[in-house]
Design a protein around this motif. Sequence first.
Motif, mmCIF file in Angstrom:
data_model
loop_
_atom_site.group_PDB
_atom_site.id
_atom_site.type_symbol
_atom_site.label_atom_id
_atom_site.label_comp_id
_atom_site.label_asym_id
_atom_site.label_seq_id
_atom_site.Cartn_x
_atom_site.Cartn_y
_atom_site.Cartn_z
ATOM 1 N N GLN A 174 -8.081 -3.125 10.015
ATOM 2 C CA GLN A 174 -7.672 -3.290 10.522
ATOM 3 C C GLN A 174 -6.575 -1.204 11.142
ATOM 4 N N GLU A 175 -5.906 -1.844 10.193
ATOM 5 C CA GLU A 175 -4.455 -0.697 10.088
ATOM 6 C C GLU A 175 -5.101 0.806 9.119
ATOM 7 N N LYS A 176 -6.142 0.329 8.336
ATOM 8 C CA LYS A 176 -7.182 1.782 7.970
ATOM 9 C C LYS A 176 -8.026 2.652 8.920
ATOM 10 N N GLU A 177 -8.523 1.665 10.264
ATOM 11 C CA GLU A 177 -8.893 2.628 11.307
ATOM 12 C C GLU A 177 -7.703 2.900 12.292
ATOM 13 N N LYS A 178 -6.967 2.284 12.287
ATOM 14 C CA LYS A 178 -5.755 2.748 13.160
ATOM 15 C C LYS A 178 -5.219 3.929 12.379
ATOM 16 N N TYR A 179 -4.925 3.843 11.257
ATOM 17 C CA TYR A 179 -4.187 5.612 10.626
ATOM 18 C C TYR A 179 -5.966 6.296 10.192
ATOM 19 N N LEU A 180 -6.635 5.984 11.251
ATOM 20 C CA LEU A 180 -7.683 6.835 10.721
ATOM 21 C C LEU A 180 -7.632 7.909 9.966
ATOM 22 N N ASN A 181 -6.996 9.353 10.276
ATOM 23 C CA ASN A 181 -6.964 10.523 10.162
ATOM 24 C C ASN A 181 -6.364 10.163 8.640
ATOM 25 N N VAL A 182 -5.145 9.658 8.623
ATOM 26 C CA VAL A 182 -4.237 9.537 7.267
ATOM 27 C C VAL A 182 -5.400 8.763 6.452
ATOM 28 N N SER A 183 -6.418 7.880 6.216
ATOM 29 C CA SER A 183 -7.257 7.168 5.315
ATOM 30 C C SER A 183 -8.608 8.405 5.093
ATOM 31 N N ARG A 184 -8.480 8.816 5.881
ATOM 32 C CA ARG A 184 -9.402 9.722 5.843
ATOM 33 C C ARG A 184 -8.757 11.408 5.048
ATOM 34 N N TRP A 185 -7.045 11.490 5.022
ATOM 35 C CA TRP A 185 -7.435 12.140 4.561
ATOM 36 C C TRP A 185 -6.525 11.885 2.678
ATOM 37 N N PHE A 186 -6.938 10.501 3.182
ATOM 38 C CA PHE A 186 -6.808 10.253 1.768
ATOM 39 C C PHE A 186 -7.223 9.799 0.824
ATOM 40 N N ASN A 187 -8.789 9.985 1.526
ATOM 41 C CA ASN A 187 -10.110 9.125 0.940
ATOM 42 C C ASN A 187 -10.385 10.951 -0.297
ATOM 43 N N HIS A 188 -9.842 11.701 0.937
ATOM 44 C CA HIS A 188 -10.593 13.225 1.209
ATOM 45 C C HIS A 188 -9.750 13.393 -0.216
ATOM 46 N N ILE A 189 -8.426 13.171 -0.563
ATOM 47 C CA ILE A 189 -7.567 13.800 -1.562
ATOM 48 C C ILE A 189 -7.802 13.024 -3.230
ATOM 49 N N GLN A 190 -8.649 11.824 -2.698
ATOM 50 C CA GLN A 190 -8.780 10.651 -4.080
ATOM 51 C C GLN A 190 -10.484 11.016 -4.210
ATOM 52 N N HIS A 191 -11.229 11.597 -4.261
ATOM 53 C CA HIS A 191 -12.495 11.485 -3.726
ATOM 54 C C HIS A 191 -12.776 12.849 -3.624
#
Lengths: 180, 867
Positions: free
Chosen positions: A141-158
């Motif tokens: 739920q938190e990942k959905e809530k902070y979707l842009n942060v998750s997306r950015w984090f994912n992007h940097i990592q992967h």
Amino acid sequence: MAAAARPGPGVEELVLLEKLLGLPKGSKYGVQGERKVPVLQTNNGPGLTGIMTIAGYLVKQAKKEQLLGSTAEEKAIVQQWLEYRVTQVDGSSSKEDTRIILKDLNIHLEDKVYLAGNIFTLADILMYYGLHHVMVDLTVQEKEKYLNVSRWFNHIQHYPGQNTEGCSSCGRICGPFLPH
Amino acid sequence: MRLRLPVRGPAALKVLAAAAAAAAPVELQWGSPARERAPPGPGAAPTLELESGALLFSPNAICQFFFLRRGDASTDLGTQWLEWEATELQPAATTALYGRLVLGRTMAEAVGVLREPLTHMEQSLARTGTAFLTGEAPSVADVVVWGTLFPVLQEESSVPAELPALRTWFRTMTLSDPCRAAADTVLVPTALSELTSHLRQQPGPRGAGAGAGAGSGSPAPSPASPPEDEGSERVLTEAEIAAATDAWARGAAALPKPWRPQTPVLPVEGMRNILITSALPYVNNVPHLGNIIGCVLSADTFARYCRLRNWNTLYVCGTDEYGTATETRAVQEGLTPREVCDKYHRIHGDIYAWFGISFDYFGRTTTPKQTIIAQDIFRRLLARGFLLQDTVEQLRCQLCCRFLADRFVEGTCPMCGYGEARGDQCDKCGKLINAVELKSPQCKLCKGVPTVNPTEHLFLDLPKLQQPLEQWLELSWASGHWTPNARHITRSWLREGLRPRCITRDLQWGTPVPLDGFRDKVFYVWFDAPIGYLSITANYTDQWERWWKNPEQVELYNFMAKDNVPFHSVIFPCSLLGADDNYTLVNHLIATEYLNYEDGKFSKSRGVGVFGDMAMDTGIPADVWRFYLLYLRPEGQDSSFCWSDLMLKNNAELLNNLGNFINRAGMFVCKFFGGTVPSMVLAPEDKRLLARVTLELHQYHQLLERVRIRDALRCILSISRHGNQYIQVNEPWKRIKGGEEDRQRAGTVTGVAVNMASLLAVMLQPYMPSISSAIQGQLRIPPDCFVLTHTFTCTLPHGHRVGTVSPLFQKLEPERIEALRKRFGGGQAKQTPPAPQPPPAPQPPQQELAIATGNSPEVLAPHGKQQ
């Protein structure tokens, strides 16, 4: 969300950064004061103190100045997010602090690929290190809530190869940060 | 650069001192920022709006920017002081200041709190023996540190005597002009109480009163977190939940029948009659992405929305075809102007059709109706005394027997001596030129030498019309939605005072001037082109006057990019007010800012950028282009088209969020319930979701009614995010394998989700019409459900059969995007070098070009030199 102040932040991630930048090993680090602020021994003078300062120095050593931004605007923006990292992120000591940080970043990243807009910079690297322990503990739920942060984090990592196969049972397109 | 200072405190002090020290031209604004641009971090922080539209909210970064801008390099030592200031000094200084102002502590106690950082400074200054922190000249570090210390210490004598080097430094800084001026501005008598009350509202700093603010590392009291009342975050009331549940139960029968107007669409008594125009694209340019989002796509999205609201809507547009540029192009291509227009009008039409632009009529300005209407307006202006006559010196080619329009002359630039300067501008030095000033001018057609001859021209007497214009504007602004930039541009035109503007030109390709002595001239484009809206409507229906001479029944929306504002807000209304025939004048003027391309500037001369016809063969569907352009719509500030961001938004928002949700909802119905919507028994959680969705729907309407197209799109994405979360939490794919109760739950969740998908299909229609109709086909949504109300109702009830469900979007791969970026970057994009991983270090995009939104300025902009 575990967000306790990390013990002795800094030296470890500076070593990681050196590796990332392709610098030779062997820098001598110490820590200073109650907050264990990293200190880098340099050949001349009293050394450099603080993560922002040392990270900036390492980037220049590695001749990757573009990571600090090229125009005055970009440089100031990078500086701003590095400061945010060492003050707000490192200073966060409660769930509430973490929530505010994620919320701020989520708004900021809504229309940006990287923290400084469309260029990848040192700010992304240090923010990634600083938030890693927070991000891996987020609930769905938190990942959905902070979707842009998750997306950015994912992007940097992967970047660039993400795994986005559709899941056979739930139909969800599963990435590392959007598990079904 | 706009610098906003919410509170008269230390942060304001340092940024003002830095701005003065580095001579940065800032526009000061006191007070809190608008909510939508509130920066992260402490709420009272100053903000600097940069030229790119980015926002700096860290006082230190703002100071740093001023010095970098001036040309100062950033040094390791400087960075170290800034970092120290942010992490060590600020927490202590905040504690000290809080103690002084709020808790009433003495100066000695305050200095005691600062003892450690002050000693650190003393040691450093003493060790290096320099006058300032980083050397013999003051740098950003000195200003930043001083700005934090000064509000606490105020006077040199507060610095303990055993810290002599620091004392000297503090005195030198305090007496310097920039710091003194900043202190005078910020620390006015009322500032202290303002700052005190601000500090009082903050939670006390960590460790306040417990000595130096060591330990936490937090630079300032953490900001009072704003109440979670924004949009979907806020808590639902019981009444809202009950209302949403009732609305749901009423079902599709409660929806109004979609309004299907007769053709041609004409105003209907008692209905809301909406007339929409988008700025007429100039015919001989292929429209680029900026034109498309600035005008036709924005207007199309809004027109589609209006139709879904059952408002009686007419959307017209067309190509603007008269003028010099067409004549020049005709000479270049060896065609007649008519042939050039025919050719490009078709290209425009094809591009807009591909983008799914739903014009009721897409016409052109070179028609007999244009002549009739333009000449009628002209005669009425003449009869009412709003036209003036004057003599203008102009170049005339004796061989061609014509006066030469600016683009038909070449010569030597009077400024830089460049040999091939054009009649209006020199390509080398960029300066604007008055054609008669060219040295050794040449006729572009016959290479003959033109001579300067006086020629008579007609002018619209704008000064005489300024007062009625201002009266009308006051009304229009009070009742209509004008974007802030439209109001701003109009105001600045009025402030400068209006001058007479020439409305005739020596050309052949234009609407003839029906007056003796002017028979060989035509109307100037900016007078003629907006009349195109009327004549295009006249070509659509003989009853065009029911739209254009009917301000009582009709609401007019003009869409354009900001460069076109004055022609729609000042000049064209003046023509219509002067002609005095009960014309429908603009009620809502919607202007966009500019769309840039990959953060760079537009370079038309290099012929690079993404143009409408190229977008077609990228293989990326039109609806994805529409989505991304609308997602980026430069509403309120410029925005940038960026290939990697397009990929990201496609993959994250369309594929992962929206498409994923709709696809799963439909797939569950097919896979678990044989394609029939199952029965639903609403639990409290489901009712809350209905209310949540309703709230988003209301927000969507509120935004679109104010033509905030980009923001309203966020509501759609937010609903599907709620939907995804709902499915994640309830796991129907697991429950379907469980007992009776679990299977019922799986049915309810699936049913609610597929109905949300049905609502999304309708809400999405203005943005992505093909995707909307694909969802309609897959879920077999009845056509009568394509109407928008303020309620979310169950349109796909128990027993409804869905069709075949398939994925709506495709993933965009980095390789493909990289290839496209190279293809459209004028061949200048460099290969991304191999980067260490993770994280990688991609290079910034190398190519530089921007796309001006809307029409190129010459569409309606006169060159203004015949005035």
